[in-house]
Scaffold this active site. Structure first.
Site, short mmCIF file in Angstrom:
data_model
loop_
_atom_site.label_atom_id
_atom_site.label_comp_id
_atom_site.label_asym_id
_atom_site.label_seq_id
_atom_site.Cartn_x
_atom_site.Cartn_y
_atom_site.Cartn_z
N LYS A 1 -27.42 10.79 56.45
CA LYS A 1 -26.80 11.73 55.50
C LYS A 1 -27.18 11.44 54.04
O LYS A 1 -27.28 12.35 53.23
CB LYS A 1 -25.28 11.70 55.64
CG LYS A 1 -24.77 12.45 56.85
CD LYS A 1 -23.25 12.48 56.86
CE LYS A 1 -22.70 13.30 57.99
NZ LYS A 1 -21.23 13.41 57.96
N ASP B 1 -18.82 19.21 54.94
CA ASP B 1 -17.65 18.42 55.36
C ASP B 1 -16.47 18.69 54.44
O ASP B 1 -15.31 18.69 54.88
CB ASP B 1 -17.97 16.92 55.35
CG ASP B 1 -18.79 16.49 56.56
OD1 ASP B 1 -18.79 17.21 57.58
OD2 ASP B 1 -19.45 15.43 56.49
P1 NDP Z 1 -19.78 5.47 57.57
O1 NDP Z 1 -20.61 4.57 58.42
O2 NDP Z 1 -20.37 6.05 56.33
O3 NDP Z 1 -18.45 4.65 57.11
C1 NDP Z 1 -17.71 3.91 58.05
C2 NDP Z 1 -16.41 3.41 57.41
O4 NDP Z 1 -15.65 2.75 58.42
C3 NDP Z 1 -16.59 2.40 56.26
O5 NDP Z 1 -15.59 2.60 55.31
C4 NDP Z 1 -16.41 1.06 56.99
O6 NDP Z 1 -15.96 0.03 56.16
C5 NDP Z 1 -15.32 1.42 57.97
N1 NDP Z 1 -15.29 0.51 59.12
C6 NDP Z 1 -16.19 0.41 60.12
N2 NDP Z 1 -15.81 -0.52 61.01
C7 NDP Z 1 -14.64 -1.04 60.53
C8 NDP Z 1 -13.74 -2.06 61.01
N3 NDP Z 1 -13.99 -2.73 62.15
N4 NDP Z 1 -12.65 -2.30 60.29
C9 NDP Z 1 -12.39 -1.64 59.15
N5 NDP Z 1 -13.19 -0.66 58.64
C10 NDP Z 1 -14.30 -0.38 59.33
O7 NDP Z 1 -19.24 6.60 58.54
P2 NDP Z 1 -18.75 8.08 58.17
O8 NDP Z 1 -17.98 8.01 56.90
O9 NDP Z 1 -19.85 9.04 58.28
O10 NDP Z 1 -17.76 8.39 59.40
C11 NDP Z 1 -16.50 7.74 59.51
C12 NDP Z 1 -15.73 8.36 60.68
O11 NDP Z 1 -15.42 9.73 60.39
C13 NDP Z 1 -16.51 8.36 61.99
O12 NDP Z 1 -15.62 8.04 63.04
C14 NDP Z 1 -16.99 9.80 62.13
O13 NDP Z 1 -17.14 10.17 63.48
C15 NDP Z 1 -15.85 10.56 61.48
N6 NDP Z 1 -16.28 11.84 60.93
C16 NDP Z 1 -15.66 12.98 61.37
C17 NDP Z 1 -16.02 14.21 60.90
C18 NDP Z 1 -15.31 15.41 61.41
O14 NDP Z 1 -15.82 16.53 61.21
N7 NDP Z 1 -14.15 15.27 62.04
C19 NDP Z 1 -17.08 14.37 59.89
C20 NDP Z 1 -17.68 13.11 59.46
C21 NDP Z 1 -17.27 11.90 59.98
P3 NDP Z 1 -16.97 -0.96 55.36
O15 NDP Z 1 -17.51 -0.14 54.21
O16 NDP Z 1 -16.10 -2.07 54.90
O17 NDP Z 1 -18.03 -1.37 56.33
#
Ligand code: NDP
Length: 303
Positions: free
Chosen positions: A74, A130
């Site tokens: 993205k 989004d």
């Molecule tokens: P990113 O990879 O950009 O971000 C992931 C986020 O999750 C970061 O803030 C990361 O924290 C956090 N994270 C990951 N693992 C852990 C953990 N074990 N404990 C705490 N925090 C954690 O992903 P996206 O932002 O693109 O997507 C996030 C979620 O949103 C996904 O599940 C995706 O499927 C969903 N989504 C849904 C959409 C919809 O239309 N419903 C649209 C877009 C996304 P850190 O920075 O500290 O690593």
């Protein structure tokens, strides 16, 4: 009657990502094309990070309607597009690419070799749907707008940034961004703060007293971490949730997450991520086809 978008009737749309096999976007878009008699096909394509630029340069062509972009491309795709428009620049991420005709060439100037101007190809414009998807899901499925609301977002990745854009554009009273790595939450707010000076913003750690306080006061708590994706994990202590909050989980697989269940058990209203998925897809569909998206068909296909 079928709509013929190109003379060859072989219009194509794609979603690219890695891994991509889990994507339900082909089901949603192909159902919409079929329902409206549009002669087009939407496919999921596995594109590895090192192959992104090459894929983008090869996909341009008269049959391309556009494509969706998902994890991990993205942000990485932005330099390979001709323009970034709408909320994509604010969100720092592109989830939809549309194709437009090149801008008109300047009229040839006599005697200056104007006839030899190079022929530009189509242009690829990066959008972010989004933000639209989240706002519409919140309005139509929970009857809520963020104006004047106290908002807590868990996570600071691409999805969290889209929610942050909506919170600031729509005039939330406050926005607390909580992330495991708090520096990422700080960077998110630094990038967005100028959108709205009246919303009080703060970045906090996911495990912090500040978050405990913020959740206790929140009107809306949004899980934008990937915690809960295909698992029963919950990103916060669920006992913090109060019945006054709407808890939104952007995770849509499983359909009801452990966080949503825990929030419901504590008397809070809940909203899942499937609505945002459908409405962001609808906005992309409309940008490509110029035709109103059949929401009910898309929802049925997603569910
Ligand atoms: P990113 O990879 O950009 O971000 C992931 C986020 O999750 C970061 O803030 C990361 O924290 C956090 N994270 C990951 N693992 C852990 C953990 N074990 N404990 C705490 N925090 C954690 O992903 P996206 O932002 O693109 O997507 C996030 C979620 O949103 C996904 O599940 C995706 O499927 C969903 N989504 C849904 C959409 C919809 O239309 N419903 C649209 C877009 C996304 P850190 O920075 O500290 O690593």
């Amino acid at each position: 009657m079928a709509i013929a978008l190109t003379p060859t009737n072989m219009n194509r749309a794609y979603v690219i990502g890695s891994p991509i096999r889990h994507s339900i976007s082909p089901r949603i878009h192909n159902a919409a094309f079929a329902a409206l008699g549009i002669d087009a096909r939407y496919e999921a394509v596995e594109v590895l990070p090192g192959a992104l630029q090459d894929w983008v340069s090869r996909v341009r062509g008269p049959q391309l309607l556009g494509f969706n972009v998902t994890v991990p491309h993205k942000e990485a795709i932005m330099p390979f597009l001709d323009e970034i428009a709408g909320d994509a620049a604010l969100a720092g991420a592109v989830n939809t690419v549309v194709v437009t005709a090149p801008p008109p060439s300047p009229s040839p100037v006599e005697g200056e070799g104007g006839d030899e101007l190079p022929q530009l190809s189509t242009r690829l414009i990066g959008l972010n749907t989004d933000t639209l998807g989240f706002r519409r899901s919140l309005a139509e499925e929970a009857g809520m707008a963020l104006r004047g609301r106290r908002v807590v977002v868990l996570g600071a990745g691409g999805a969290a940034r889209a929610i942050g854009v909506v919170a600031l554009q729509d005039g939330a009273a406050s926005l607390v961004v909580a992330n495991r790595h708090v520096d990422r939450a700080e960077r998110l707010l630094t990038a967005l703060n100028e959108l709205n000076a009246t919303t009080a913003t703060s970045a906090v750690a996911l495990a912090s007293e500040a978050l405990v306080h913020a959740i206790g006061e929140a009107d809306v708590v949004v899980n934008a971490t990937s915690v809960g994706l295909a698992s029963d994990e919950i990103p916060i202590d669920p006992s913090l949730i109060t019945p006054r909050s709407l808890v939104v989980d952007l995770v849509y697989n499983p359909r009801e997450t452990a966080l949503s269940r825990a929030a419901r058990d504590r008397g809070a209203a809940t909203l899942g991520g499937i609505g945002m998925l459908i409405y962001q897809a609808a906005a992309a569909f409309e940008a490509w086809s110029g035709v109103e998206a059949p929401i009910d068909v898309m929802r049925e296909a997603a569910e």
